[in-house]
Design a protein around this motif. Structure first.
Motif: not given
Length: 277
Positions: A15-21, A23-34, A52-61
């Protein structure tokens, strides 16, 4: 029209804006309304871990990124972007359509659309570029100027451009609305500036105030919205069906779609078979 190599789509990049994984996963989850809990149950995880993954406190495998993407129905190209954002290499290759590795795919699609004749059938990529078409499609493209046909014809431009098929479509307003709604669904499914630009272009094409929007001379019980188009003094009616590949493992293959046009009434079927001889 034989299969050609379309212009390559942009490869997955971080991502050009430097977003980590997260916020991107959260955006997809909200888009899917899950909810986080629902996603956690689907992915055999916990709502706390998802948070924790969505807030960056944990790095997913890498496995977790792919698992979450699968359960969120993230397009294959965007799954590569998620992996890059998480610090991993892309998982899915993007093989050019003219690569020898896809010989079997190209030959299979050619046989499929040729076997559908005399009815129209074509193959498009994610940007609606026509990469293959059979002889039945020439009926739909009658009178379309060469400038819209080369070098890489776009199905949406061919259909909705004032110099394309649009003047011959008898239910233009309805069919235009159907196509624009289809594009809106695709834009909601994937982040694509190219697709958004195409949508804005074709949506801005003028629709004549006197654009035909008539009904058949005799009532027909259509089972889906038909494309009603003039050809050689006749009005032909088609309904379209779109097929994609199941569980694709390549970005190029994942973004291909085969559209077939089935006669919507007996008169259209009879006319097409008569033309085929």
């Amino acid at each position: 029209m034989t299969i050609v190599a379309a212009a390559p789509s942009p490869s997955a990049t971080a991502p050009a804006d430097g977003k980590g994984v997260g916020p991107l996963l959260r955006a997809w989850r909200e888009r899917r309304r899950v909810s986080q809990l629902e996603l956690a149950l689907r992915a055999d995880s916990s709502a706390r871990h998802i948070s924790f993954i969505e807030t960056g406190r944990s790095r997913p495998s890498e496995e977790m990124v792919l698992r979450l993407a699968e359960h969120l129905d993230v397009p294959v190209r965007e799954r590569n972007s998620l992996l890059l954002a998480a610090g991993y290499a892309p998982h899915y290759p993007e093989t050019p359509l003219d690569d020898p590795a896809l010989d079997a795919l190209r030959e299979g699609m050619e046989r499929l659309i040729q076997g559908y004749e005399p009815y129209p059938a074509l193959v498009v990529d994610a940007g609606y570029t026509v990469v293959a078409a059979n002889r039945g499609v020439t009926l739909l493209l009658e009178g379309v100027p060469e400038k819209l046909m080369a070098p890489a014809p776009n199905a949406m431009r061919l259909t909705l451009h004032p110099e394309g098929m649009a003047p011959r479509i008898r239910n233009l307003r309805e069919w235009r609305g159907h196509l624009l709604a289809q594009m809106e669904r695709q834009i909601a499914l994937r982040r694509s500036d190219q697709l958004r630009a195409l949508y804005e272009e074709v949506a801005a094409y003028p629709v004549p105030e006197d654009a035909p929007d008539d009904e058949p001379a005799e009532p027909v019980a259509y089972f889906a919205l038909p494309l009603r188009i003039e050809h050689d003094g006749r009005v032909l009616s088609f309904v379209s069906s779109i097929s994609t590949f199941n569980t694709p493992m390549d970005v190029t293959v994942a973004e291909l779609a085969i559209e077939t046009f089935l006669p919507a009434d007996p008169a259209t079927a009879k006319y097409l078979h008569a033309l085929a001889g």
